[in-house]
Motif scaffolding. Sequence first.
Motif, PDB file in Angstrom:
ATOM      1  N   ALA A 265      26.545  43.565  33.373  1.00 50.98           N
ATOM      2  CA  ALA A 265      27.918  43.166  33.108  1.00 50.98           C
ATOM      3  C   ALA A 265      28.821  43.457  34.306  1.00 50.98           C
ATOM      4  O   ALA A 265      29.684  42.643  34.663  1.00 50.98           O
ATOM      5  CB  ALA A 265      28.436  43.885  31.861  1.00 50.98           C
ATOM      6  N   CYS A 266      28.630  44.612  34.944  1.00 50.44           N
ATOM      7  CA  CYS A 266      29.438  44.948  36.118  1.00 50.44           C
ATOM      8  C   CYS A 266      29.205  43.947  37.247  1.00 50.44           C
ATOM      9  O   CYS A 266      30.149  43.513  37.918  1.00 50.44           O
ATOM     10  CB  CYS A 266      29.116  46.359  36.593  1.00 50.44           C
ATOM     11  SG  CYS A 266      29.751  47.668  35.531  1.00 50.44           S
ATOM     12  N   CYS A 267      27.945  43.592  37.474  1.00 51.10           N
ATOM     13  CA  CYS A 267      27.642  42.617  38.532  1.00 51.10           C
ATOM     14  C   CYS A 267      28.314  41.279  38.254  1.00 51.10           C
ATOM     15  O   CYS A 267      28.877  40.650  39.160  1.00 51.10           O
ATOM     16  CB  CYS A 267      26.128  42.436  38.654  1.00 51.10           C
ATOM     17  SG  CYS A 267      25.269  43.836  39.399  1.00 51.10           S
ATOM     18  N   ARG A 268      28.271  40.829  37.000  1.00 53.26           N
ATOM     19  CA  ARG A 268      28.910  39.547  36.672  1.00 53.26           C
ATOM     20  C   ARG A 268      30.434  39.649  36.835  1.00 53.26           C
ATOM     21  O   ARG A 268      31.078  38.714  37.319  1.00 53.26           O
ATOM     22  CB  ARG A 268      28.573  39.149  35.229  1.00 53.26           C
ATOM     23  CG  ARG A 268      27.100  39.006  34.927  1.00 53.26           C
ATOM     24  CD  ARG A 268      26.407  37.865  35.649  1.00 53.26           C
ATOM     25  NE  ARG A 268      26.064  38.172  37.011  1.00 53.26           N
ATOM     26  CZ  ARG A 268      25.031  38.967  37.356  1.00 53.26           C
ATOM     27  NH1 ARG A 268      24.268  39.525  36.441  1.00 53.26           N
ATOM     28  NH2 ARG A 268      24.763  39.175  38.630  1.00 53.26           N
ATOM     29  N   ALA A 269      31.010  40.777  36.434  1.00 58.12           N
ATOM     30  CA  ALA A 269      32.458  40.947  36.570  1.00 58.12           C
ATOM     31  C   ALA A 269      32.873  40.950  38.035  1.00 58.12           C
ATOM     32  O   ALA A 269      33.876  40.340  38.415  1.00 58.12           O
ATOM     33  CB  ALA A 269      32.895  42.245  35.884  1.00 58.12           C
ATOM     34  N   ILE A 270      32.099  41.631  38.879  1.00 53.86           N
ATOM     35  CA  ILE A 270      32.406  41.689  40.313  1.00 53.86           C
ATOM     36  C   ILE A 270      32.306  40.297  40.927  1.00 53.86           C
ATOM     37  O   ILE A 270      33.154  39.888  41.733  1.00 53.86           O
ATOM     38  CB  ILE A 270      31.464  42.684  41.011  1.00 53.86           C
ATOM     39  CG1 ILE A 270      31.725  44.109  40.510  1.00 53.86           C
ATOM     40  CG2 ILE A 270      31.637  42.631  42.528  1.00 53.86           C
ATOM     41  CD1 ILE A 270      30.645  45.103  40.875  1.00 53.86           C
TER      42      ILE A 270
ATOM     43  N   GLY B 278      31.462  31.159  30.893  1.00 52.17           N
ATOM     44  CA  GLY B 278      32.917  31.145  30.808  1.00 52.17           C
ATOM     45  C   GLY B 278      33.511  32.463  30.349  1.00 52.17           C
ATOM     46  O   GLY B 278      34.712  32.676  30.454  1.00 52.17           O
ATOM     47  N   ASP B 279      32.649  33.372  29.849  1.00 50.83           N
ATOM     48  CA  ASP B 279      33.131  34.652  29.350  1.00 50.83           C
ATOM     49  C   ASP B 279      32.823  35.795  30.306  1.00 50.83           C
ATOM     50  O   ASP B 279      32.661  36.944  29.888  1.00 50.83           O
ATOM     51  CB  ASP B 279      32.500  34.955  27.986  1.00 50.83           C
ATOM     52  CG  ASP B 279      32.963  33.992  26.903  1.00 50.83           C
ATOM     53  OD1 ASP B 279      34.102  33.513  27.019  1.00 50.83           O
ATOM     54  OD2 ASP B 279      32.189  33.724  25.975  1.00 50.83           O
ATOM     55  N   TYR B 280      32.721  35.505  31.603  1.00 47.04           N
ATOM     56  CA  TYR B 280      32.368  36.539  32.564  1.00 47.04           C
ATOM     57  C   TYR B 280      33.559  37.374  33.023  1.00 47.04           C
ATOM     58  O   TYR B 280      33.431  38.206  33.908  1.00 47.04           O
ATOM     59  CB  TYR B 280      31.690  35.928  33.788  1.00 47.04           C
ATOM     60  CG  TYR B 280      30.225  35.599  33.575  1.00 47.04           C
ATOM     61  CD1 TYR B 280      29.620  35.799  32.341  1.00 47.04           C
ATOM     62  CD2 TYR B 280      29.456  35.097  34.615  1.00 47.04           C
ATOM     63  CE1 TYR B 280      28.288  35.484  32.142  1.00 47.04           C
ATOM     64  CE2 TYR B 280      28.107  34.783  34.427  1.00 47.04           C
ATOM     65  CZ  TYR B 280      27.537  34.977  33.187  1.00 47.04           C
ATOM     66  OH  TYR B 280      26.221  34.682  32.988  1.00 47.04           O
ATOM     67  N   GLY B 281      34.714  37.150  32.423  1.00 47.11           N
ATOM     68  CA  GLY B 281      35.837  38.044  32.662  1.00 47.11           C
ATOM     69  C   GLY B 281      35.618  39.360  31.920  1.00 47.11           C
ATOM     70  O   GLY B 281      34.731  39.480  31.073  1.00 47.11           O
ATOM     71  N   ILE B 282      36.448  40.369  32.225  1.00 39.32           N
ATOM     72  CA  ILE B 282      36.281  41.682  31.613  1.00 39.32           C
ATOM     73  C   ILE B 282      36.331  41.613  30.084  1.00 39.32           C
ATOM     74  O   ILE B 282      35.474  42.207  29.413  1.00 39.32           O
ATOM     75  CB  ILE B 282      37.341  42.672  32.145  1.00 39.32           C
ATOM     76  CG1 ILE B 282      37.125  42.918  33.652  1.00 39.32           C
ATOM     77  CG2 ILE B 282      37.288  43.987  31.374  1.00 39.32           C
ATOM     78  CD1 ILE B 282      35.836  43.633  33.982  1.00 39.32           C
ATOM     79  N   PRO B 283      37.277  40.902  29.467  1.00 37.99           N
ATOM     80  CA  PRO B 283      37.310  40.882  27.994  1.00 37.99           C
ATOM     81  C   PRO B 283      36.026  40.338  27.369  1.00 37.99           C
ATOM     82  O   PRO B 283      35.480  40.924  26.436  1.00 37.99           O
ATOM     83  CB  PRO B 283      38.519  39.986  27.685  1.00 37.99           C
ATOM     84  CG  PRO B 283      39.398  40.115  28.891  1.00 37.99           C
ATOM     85  CD  PRO B 283      38.456  40.211  30.050  1.00 37.99           C
ATOM     86  N   GLY B 284      35.525  39.216  27.911  1.00 42.36           N
ATOM     87  CA  GLY B 284      34.310  38.633  27.352  1.00 42.36           C
ATOM     88  C   GLY B 284      33.099  39.524  27.548  1.00 42.36           C
ATOM     89  O   GLY B 284      32.271  39.687  26.646  1.00 42.36           O
ATOM     90  N   LEU B 285      33.000  40.133  28.739  1.00 44.03           N
ATOM     91  CA  LEU B 285      31.874  41.018  29.012  1.00 44.03           C
ATOM     92  C   LEU B 285      31.951  42.272  28.152  1.00 44.03           C
ATOM     93  O   LEU B 285      30.926  42.799  27.706  1.00 44.03           O
ATOM     94  CB  LEU B 285      31.853  41.393  30.495  1.00 44.03           C
ATOM     95  CG  LEU B 285      31.452  40.261  31.451  1.00 44.03           C
ATOM     96  CD1 LEU B 285      31.784  40.631  32.893  1.00 44.03           C
ATOM     97  CD2 LEU B 285      29.965  39.929  31.314  1.00 44.03           C
ATOM     98  N   ALA B 286      33.172  42.770  27.904  1.00 50.77           N
ATOM     99  CA  ALA B 286      33.334  43.965  27.067  1.00 50.77           C
ATOM    100  C   ALA B 286      32.898  43.676  25.638  1.00 50.77           C
ATOM    101  O   ALA B 286      32.230  44.511  24.997  1.00 50.77           O
ATOM    102  CB  ALA B 286      34.786  44.438  27.102  1.00 50.77           C
ATOM    103  N   VAL B 287      33.262  42.500  25.123  1.00 47.70           N
ATOM    104  CA  VAL B 287      32.849  42.130  23.769  1.00 47.70           C
ATOM    105  C   VAL B 287      31.328  42.040  23.694  1.00 47.70           C
ATOM    106  O   VAL B 287      30.696  42.557  22.765  1.00 47.70           O
ATOM    107  CB  VAL B 287      33.491  40.795  23.346  1.00 47.70           C
ATOM    108  CG1 VAL B 287      32.867  40.292  22.044  1.00 47.70           C
ATOM    109  CG2 VAL B 287      34.995  40.967  23.177  1.00 47.70           C
ATOM    110  N   TRP B 288      30.722  41.386  24.686  1.00 49.39           N
ATOM    111  CA  TRP B 288      29.250  41.276  24.700  1.00 49.39           C
ATOM    112  C   TRP B 288      28.590  42.647  24.805  1.00 49.39           C
ATOM    113  O   TRP B 288      27.637  42.953  24.091  1.00 49.39           O
ATOM    114  CB  TRP B 288      28.816  40.404  25.871  1.00 49.39           C
ATOM    115  CG  TRP B 288      27.332  40.448  26.097  1.00 49.39           C
ATOM    116  CD1 TRP B 288      26.379  39.787  25.396  1.00 49.39           C
ATOM    117  CD2 TRP B 288      26.657  41.223  27.078  1.00 49.39           C
ATOM    118  NE1 TRP B 288      25.133  40.102  25.881  1.00 49.39           N
ATOM    119  CE2 TRP B 288      25.268  40.978  26.910  1.00 49.39           C
ATOM    120  CE3 TRP B 288      27.064  42.095  28.085  1.00 49.39           C
ATOM    121  CZ2 TRP B 288      24.312  41.585  27.712  1.00 49.39           C
ATOM    122  CZ3 TRP B 288      26.117  42.695  28.885  1.00 49.39           C
ATOM    123  CH2 TRP B 288      24.749  42.448  28.702  1.00 49.39           C
TER     124      TRP B 288
END
Length: 258
Positions: free
Chosen positions: A208-213, A183-193
């Motif tokens: 992280a980039c692959c998940r965001a894309i 559920g946190d695969y948006g940019i904010p969640g990925l940036a925090v991780w």
Amino acid sequence: MLDAALSYIARGWPVFPCEPGGKAPLGVLVPRGFKDATRDVEHASRWWTSFPNANVAIPTGADTFDCLDVDVEPSGSGYGAFNRLKRAGLVPDPIAIVATPRGGMHGWLVGSAQASGRLAKHHIDFKARGGYVVAPPSEVNGRPYTFVHQGTGVGMLNWSAVRDLLDPPKPVAAPAYIGPKRGDYGIPGLAVWLSTRTSHRNDSLFWACCRAIENGAGEADLDELVRVAVTLPGDDELTEREARRTVRSALRTARRTA
């Protein structure tokens, strides 16, 4: 050789002497190598009056030209890689093409501030900032450098794109357990991780980039992940240039699997 040196100076290019029949700077005259190159006619005349058979060399880079060096060696030829670059539209029309003594070629291209580089396994060198070339009519082992083509000299070679095509970074698959909750695969969640990663940052950024894309992010959206990745403290540092290469690799991977 003196006439050639003066003709290059007339084009606004600095020159310096190399050993007769060789590629090494003539140290007795230019102890700092290409850094001692000159555009002064009288200075150059004194050099080649003292050593009339000295080869002529020109520093590469923004003040002169860049050089794509295609080597032919017992271990292989760079022409296959060069043809791949041409088919990909990465080789602009040169200022000149020079045939080299061992059967290779130099493509003189619009000068830039890019750093010199080498792709040894492809037998391709790039001479720009910090490099130099031996120029016609110089000779090595009795064989001359010769001009075989004069071009328009329009367009600059992008060495980073050349490197990405011929020697792309290899993406590393991250372990299945890595990363935030789905559920946190948006940019904010990925940036925090990503901000919690203290090692393997390049692999983590790629993941992280692959998940965001996959979650609908575009290339511009990934800037935040790059910013986080390059500002993390610690020993496992990642430069912005390396991070951008990782982003491009993730985008290519996403397109292939789409």
